[in-house]
Design a protein around this motif. Structure first.
Motif, PDB file in Angstrom:
ATOM      1  N   PRO A 133       0.758  -1.270   0.085  1.00 36.94           N
ATOM      2  CA  PRO A 133      -0.027   0.106  -0.075  1.00 36.94           C
ATOM      3  C   PRO A 133       0.821   1.367  -0.041  1.00 36.94           C
ATOM      4  CG  PRO A 133      -0.744  -1.259   1.579  1.00 36.94           C
ATOM      5  CD  PRO A 133       0.524  -2.016   1.123  1.00 36.94           C
ATOM      6  N   SER A 134       1.894   1.125   0.575  1.00 36.59           N
ATOM      7  CA  SER A 134       2.833   2.292   0.758  1.00 36.59           C
ATOM      8  C   SER A 134       3.385   2.896  -0.603  1.00 36.59           C
ATOM      9  CB  SER A 134       4.115   2.219   1.769  1.00 36.59           C
ATOM     10  OG  SER A 134       4.706   1.149   1.524  1.00 36.59           O
ATOM     11  N   TRP A 181       0.613   0.446   7.222  1.00 41.68           N
ATOM     12  CA  TRP A 181       1.279   0.530   8.522  1.00 41.68           C
ATOM     13  C   TRP A 181       0.092   1.127   9.629  1.00 41.68           C
ATOM     14  CZ3 TRP A 181       1.251   4.327  12.278  1.00 41.68           C
ATOM     15  CH2 TRP A 181       2.288   4.154  13.196  1.00 41.68           C
ATOM     16  N   MET A 182       0.172   0.525  10.691  1.00 36.81           N
ATOM     17  CA  MET A 182      -0.833   0.790  12.022  1.00 36.81           C
ATOM     18  C   MET A 182      -0.070   0.885  13.039  1.00 36.81           C
ATOM     19  SD  MET A 182      -3.223  -2.720  11.669  1.00 36.81           S
ATOM     20  CE  MET A 182      -3.105  -3.005  10.171  1.00 36.81           C
ATOM     21  N   PRO A 183      -0.589   1.774  13.924  1.00 36.56           N
ATOM     22  CA  PRO A 183      -0.076   1.802  15.504  1.00 36.56           C
ATOM     23  C   PRO A 183      -0.077   0.510  15.974  1.00 36.56           C
ATOM     24  CG  PRO A 183      -1.444   3.571  15.178  1.00 36.56           C
ATOM     25  CD  PRO A 183      -1.718   2.884  13.948  1.00 36.56           C
ATOM     26  N   GLU A 184       0.764   0.050  16.850  1.00 39.38           N
ATOM     27  CA  GLU A 184       0.591  -1.360  17.616  1.00 39.38           C
ATOM     28  C   GLU A 184      -0.635  -1.339  18.532  1.00 39.38           C
ATOM     29  OE1 GLU A 184       1.592  -4.301  17.582  1.00 39.38           O
ATOM     30  OE2 GLU A 184       2.506  -3.334  15.607  1.00 39.38           O
ATOM     31  N   LEU A 194       2.447   8.056  12.522  1.00 39.76           N
ATOM     32  CA  LEU A 194       1.392   8.191  13.171  1.00 39.76           C
ATOM     33  C   LEU A 194       0.488   9.104  12.757  1.00 39.76           C
ATOM     34  CD1 LEU A 194      -0.381   6.989  15.580  1.00 39.76           C
ATOM     35  CD2 LEU A 194       0.859   8.511  17.142  1.00 39.76           C
ATOM     36  N   ALA A 195       1.157  10.539  12.699  1.00 43.58           N
ATOM     37  CA  ALA A 195       0.275  11.480  11.948  1.00 43.58           C
ATOM     38  C   ALA A 195      -0.063  11.206  10.631  1.00 43.58           C
ATOM     39  CB  ALA A 195       1.335  12.899  11.888  1.00 43.58           C
ATOM     40  N   ALA A 196       0.577  10.403   9.803  1.00 40.46           N
ATOM     41  CA  ALA A 196       0.012  10.016   8.573  1.00 40.46           C
ATOM     42  C   ALA A 196      -1.173   8.972   8.689  1.00 40.46           C
ATOM     43  CB  ALA A 196       1.208   9.477   7.735  1.00 40.46           C
ATOM     44  N   PHE A 197      -1.245   8.132   9.752  1.00 40.71           N
ATOM     45  CA  PHE A 197      -2.225   7.466   9.920  1.00 40.71           C
ATOM     46  C   PHE A 197      -3.555   7.885  10.430  1.00 40.71           C
ATOM     47  CE2 PHE A 197      -4.177   4.566  13.071  1.00 40.71           C
ATOM     48  CZ  PHE A 197      -4.657   3.374  12.032  1.00 40.71           C
ATOM     49  N   GLU A 198      -3.311   8.743  11.168  1.00 40.95           N
ATOM     50  CA  GLU A 198      -4.329   9.487  11.817  1.00 40.95           C
ATOM     51  C   GLU A 198      -5.032  10.583  10.596  1.00 40.95           C
ATOM     52  OE1 GLU A 198      -3.248  10.766  15.927  1.00 40.95           O
ATOM     53  OE2 GLU A 198      -4.206   8.984  16.420  1.00 40.95           O
TER      54      GLU A 198
END
Lengths: 98, 323
Positions: free
Chosen positions: A68-69, B33-36, B15-19
Motif C-alpha cells: 500500500p505504501s 502501517w498501523m500503530p501497535e 502516526l500522523a499520516a495514519f491519523e
C-alpha cells in the motif's frame, strides 16, 4: 492436547463470482487441508444465500501483492500520459466521433 | 486480554499520516502501517466478537431438538449455522492482523478470552428463542451496522456480510414472539417471563456506560467505533420499545418513559454489578458454556484428523499417478 492441528491447515483466499460474466471478488479466507476441501468449506461459509455461481480458492501464500505504501510511485506512470485517454485528442466542431 | 501493556513508542510521522488517513475516512488494509495499539485493540475487539458468535450457538443449540414445528426447527438450524459462519468471517479478519486463529481458539478454550456476557444466561423456555432473536440479535444489529463503517477494511467487510444475515435472525425471532403474544394465556405468560429475564442483559450487551468504558475513547478516535456504548444503547431502546408495545408486552423497568422533548425512551439504572459479575465468569451459565464448547472442540478432533488424512491420501495418490 492434540487440537493444535486446527489451524495448521493452509489458509486459502476465497473469491466469488456473483453471476456469469461478472468479475470474481474477494470474499474472505478459509482454512482447509487441501484444495477440494477448501472449495467445500468456502461454499459452506461464503455462499449460503446464493452469493455465487462460481468459486475460486487460492493458497494465500501464492498471492503476490503490491505494498500500500508504494501506491503512488508504483501506479504513477498513468497520470503523466494524458495521450492515453480519448479526451486528449481534438475533433472538429459538430462532428460526432465515437 | 492484556489491557495494561505499555503503549509502544511510534514514529510520530507515521502516526500522523495514519491519523490523517483515518480523519479523511480512508479504510485501513492489512498491509498498511498501523500503530501497535490499533492492532492490539482490533485484535481484542474482533476476537471477542468472533468468540461471541461461536459461544452464541450454544443457548440456541439447546432448542433445536425441541422446536415446536419443522419450520421452526429449520430456521433455528440455519441460524445456528449462520453464527458459526459469522465466527469464521471474523476470525479470518482477525488473522489479517497477524494472529493465528489457533491462538484465539486456545484463548477462548482456556478461559483467557472474553465473549459477550449475554450468552451466559440460560434458555429456559421456547419463548427464549423468540426473545433472543428479537432482543439479542436486534441489539447485535444496532452494534454491527455501525461497525460495518469501521476504519479497518476486513472487519468492516465482515460486518456488512453479517448484517445482511442478522436481519433474518431478528425477523424469525420477532415472528416467534408475535405468535406467542397472540396465543393462549400460558404462551403469553411464557413470552413475558422471557422478556423479563432478557431485557436487562440485552441492554448490557452494549458494554459499560461511556463514563466507565476504558477502551472507547481510543476506538472512537481511530474510528473502529463510530458511536459510544450509550448512544447505541439508546438507539436500541428507541427501536425496541414500540415493538414491545405492539406485542402487548411490559418492559420490566418501572422508570421507562417517553421524553417528548428528545424523542427518546428513557430507561432506569442498569445493574452494573451484575454485568461485571457475569463478565468475570460468575454468570448463571459461564461454566456450562465453556464446558460444552471444550467438549465440542475435543469431540470434533476426529473430523479434523480425518480431513487431514484424506488430504494426505489424495496427495499420495496424485503423486503415484504422476510418477
Amino acid at each position: 492436547m492434540s487440537t493444535n492441528d486446527d489451524s495448521q491447515w493452509p489458509l486459502w483466499e476465497v473469491f466469488t463470482q456473483g453471476a456469469r460474466g461478472e468479475p470474481f471478488e474477494h470474499a474472505g479466507s478459509i482454512h482447509a487441508a487441501d484444495a477440494e476441501l477448501a472449495l467445500q468449506n468456502a461454499r459452506d461459509v461464503y455462499t449460503r444465500r446464493g452469493e455465487a455461481v462460481n468459486l475460486w480458492v487460492v493458497p494465500s501464500n501464492a498471492i503476490v501483492a503490491s505494498a500500500p505504501s508504494d501506491a503512488g510511485p508504483f501506479f504513477d506512470p498513468g497520470n503523466d500520459k494524458p495521450y492515453r485517454h480519448p479526451q486528449f485528442y481534438v475533433a472538429p466542431r459538430g462532428v460526432r466521433i465515437f | 486480554m492484556d489491557q495494561t501493556m505499555p503503549v509502544p513508542a511510534e514514529d510520530p510521522a507515521l502516526l500522523a499520516a495514519f491519523e490523517a488517513r483515518i480523519a479523511a475516512g480512508e479504510s485501513i488494509e492489512p498491509k498498511d502501517w498501523m500503530p501497535e495499539r490499533y492492532r492490539k485493540q482490533l485484535t481484542r475487539m474482533m476476537s471477542q466478537h468472533a468468540h461471541s458468535e461461536i459461544v452464541g450457538m450454544l443457548p440456541e443449540g439447546n432448542w433445536i431438538t425441541r422446536a415446536p414445528s419443522l419450520r421452526r426447527k429449520l430456521s433455528l438450524i440455519a441460524k445456528v449455522q449462520d453464527e458459526a459462519g459469522h465466527g469464521l468471517y471474523i476470525y479470518c479478519g482477525t488473522e489479517t492482523l497477524g494472529v493465528d486463529r489457533h491462538e484465539l481458539v486456545e484463548q477462548l478454550l482456556d478461559g483467557r478470552a472474553k465473549y459477550s456476557s449475554i450468552f451466559n444466561y440460560p434458555t429456559l423456555a421456547w419463548a427464549d428463542m423468540g426473545v433472543i432473536g428479537w432482543l439479542v440479535d436486534g441489539a447485535a444489529i444496532v452494534n454491527q451496522t455501525v461497525l460495518a463503517k469501521a476504519s479497518y477494511g476486513p472487519y468492516a467487510r465482515a460486518m456488512v456480510r453479517i448484517c445482511k444475515e442478522e436481519n433474518f435472525h431478528k425477523r424469525q425471532g420477532y415472528e416467534i414472539c408475535t405468535v406467542l403474544a397472540n396465543g393462549t394465556p400460558a404462551q403469553k405468560a411464557m413470552l413475558q417471563d422471557s422478556v423479563n429475564r432478557f431485557w436487562w442483559p440485552a441492554l448490557m450487551m452494549f458494554g459499560p456506560s461511556d463514563t466507565n468504558s476504558p477502551n472507547s475513547a481510543e476506538l472512537l478516535r481511530w474510528r473502529v467505533k463510530r458511536k459510544t456504548n450509550d448512544e447505541l444503547r439508546q438507539r436500541f431502546v428507541n427501536l425496541t420499545v414500540p415493538q414491545a408495545i405492539a406485542l402487548g408486552l411490559t418492559i420490566p423497568d418501572p422508570d421507562l418513559h417517553f421524553n417528548e422533548a428528545t424523542g427518546d425512551w428513557e430507561f432506569g439504572e442498569i445493574d452494573w454489578s451484575e454485568f461485571y459479575e457475569v463478565v468475570k465468569g460468575n454468570g448463571p451459565c459461564n461454566q456450562e458454556r465453556m464446558e460444552t464448547r471444550r467438549a465440542a472442540h475435543e469431540n470434533g478432533e476426529w473430523v479434523r484428523a480425518a480431513a487431514t488424512a484424506h488430504a494426505e491420501k489424495q496427495r499420495a495418490r496424485r503423486d503415484t499417478a504422476a510418477a
